[in-house]
Every structure is written in C-alpha cells, then in structure tokens.
Enzyme design. Structure first.
Site, PDB file in Angstrom:
ATOM      1  CG  ASP A 110      -2.009  -1.031   1.198  1.00 52.42           C
ATOM      2  OD1 ASP A 110      -1.900  -1.973   0.384  1.00 52.42           O
ATOM      3  OD2 ASP A 110      -2.962  -0.917   1.992  1.00 52.42           O
ATOM      4  CE  LYS A 136      -5.154   1.922   2.890  1.00 51.70           C
ATOM      5  NZ  LYS A 136      -3.976   1.275   3.507  1.00 51.70           N
ATOM      6  CE  LYS A 193      -6.681  -1.424   2.855  1.00 53.57           C
ATOM      7  NZ  LYS A 193      -5.310  -1.892   3.153  1.00 53.57           N
TER       8      LYS A 193
END
Length: 223
Positions: A91, A153, A182
């Site tokens: 991430d 995300k 996400k």
C-alpha cells in the site's frame, strides 16, 4: 451479507508507531483465525511476520507512509525491500504536493515505477481523500487506472479523516475497469462495512471489525 464474507475483504491492520511484536502476533493470529484477506503491518515487521505465518496469510505493508512526500527512488527501494522480506501486498502513499501542484503526470509515473517493482504483487494506491477536492479525486481515479495499479485506496488513517461513503461512490463511478477499491480509516461497525462493500469497495482496511465480531460472539444470544 454474512460476517464471514465481510471478513474476507478485510486487511486486518496495525500500523501504530508503537506497535510491539506481541501486538503484531495477535493481529496475525486473529487474521489467520478469521480468514481475512491480509494483515497490514509496518515494514519493519514484515520479515518476521512472513516467517511466522509461513504462507498461511497474505502480508501487506505500507511505503511512503503516511505522508507520501519521500522521493520516488525511496519508495521504489521500500517496495523492493518489503517484497524481498516477504510482503505479498504493498500500500503506497502518493505525493500530495504533486497533486496540489497539478502535476498528475508525476504521480502517475511514480505509481508506474512502483508497480514495475511489484510485478505480480498487489499494489494499492493511497490517495488520502480527506485532503482532496472532488475534482482531484476524479483525476486521480484516472491516474491510478492508467498506472496499472490494482487498487485505489481512500486513506492512511493518519490524516484528518478516513473513508467516507461519498468518496467511495466517486471512486466506483470514475475508476477504470480492473481497478478495485479499498476503503480504510474509521470503519467501526459491521453496518458501515456492509455499506462500503455495497458501494463498490472490495477491501476494507480496519483494526476494529474482528474486535466487533469477537464481542458479538460472546453475547448470550450469539451463535
């Protein structure tokens, strides 16, 4: 939607700056027991965690975290190092200074370089929605799509706010085919989790859902 289906979307997360190894072990044990998508932990614990779970759980970590303004070269090194240590998923945080300067080409190129190092490993791109205008978020949906990343995300969980329903709705509308969403930060109930999934999120970054499930399981009327 059943609880087990929600848990399959969860990146069970502990990114506190003071996280100890026993606390990380608990995260890993719970993630394996409840069959979450992954455990998301600090990079300094990745090697030890990967050895601990021995292939039974995907290990996720973060790079350029949480502010995103380290250089691209530094992020590329972090990515390589994390993967060498056993990370399955990365991430990354984008450089918001580039966004605020309107330099979306640089943002896209950075993501491309990191994805090239990830190869078959999953790359999620944190855009920190609480710091964006709607127009910037829409533009970043295109940037992430073109870059080849696997996920967009919402949040680090370390800024002024986490995921919102509205931001996930925008992402679902403007992100390209093949890019997943996400939602992360502030997801504190099963109902919120269900709503985020219904709006288009296929991953949830949270440390709270398993605690909620455990509490529900201890109630007299739970089974």
């Amino acid at each position: 939607m059943e609880v087990k289906d929600i848990l399959k979307t969860v990146d069970h997360t502990l990114l506190a700056t003071t996280a100890t190894w026993p606390e990380i072990q608990t995260i890993l044990d719970d993630a394996m027991a409840y069959e979450t998508a992954s455990a998301c932990i600090p990079a300094s614990y990745v090697k030890k965690a990967a050895e601990y779970v021995s292939g039974k759980l995907a290990i996720c970590t973060v790079i350029g975290f949480p502010n995103g303004y380290s250089t691209t070269a530094a992020k590329v090194f972090e990515c390589q190092d994390a993967i060498q240590n056993g990370a399955d998923e990365i991430d990354m945080v984008i450089n918001l200074t580039d966004v605020k300067n309107g330099d979306f080409d640089t943002v896209e190129e950075e993501i491309r370089q990191i994805k090239a190092k990830c190869q078959d490993h999953i790359l999620k791109v944190i855009v920190e929605t609480c710091q964006l205008t709607k127009e910037e978020l829409i533009e970043l949906c295109g940037v992430v799509t073109r870059s080849g990343a696997d996920f967009i995300k919402t949040s680090t969980g370390f800024s002024t706010a986490g995921a919102t329903f509205e931001d996930v709705e925008v992402m679902a509308k403007y992100v390209g085919e093949g890019v997943k969403i996400k939602a992360a930060g502030g997801i504190s109930s099963l109902e919120d989790a269900k709503t985020f999934i219904a709006l288009g999120a296929s991953r949830l970054g949270t440390s709270r859902i398993i605690k909620i499930v455990k509490n529900e399981a201890t109630k007299p009327d739970s089974y």
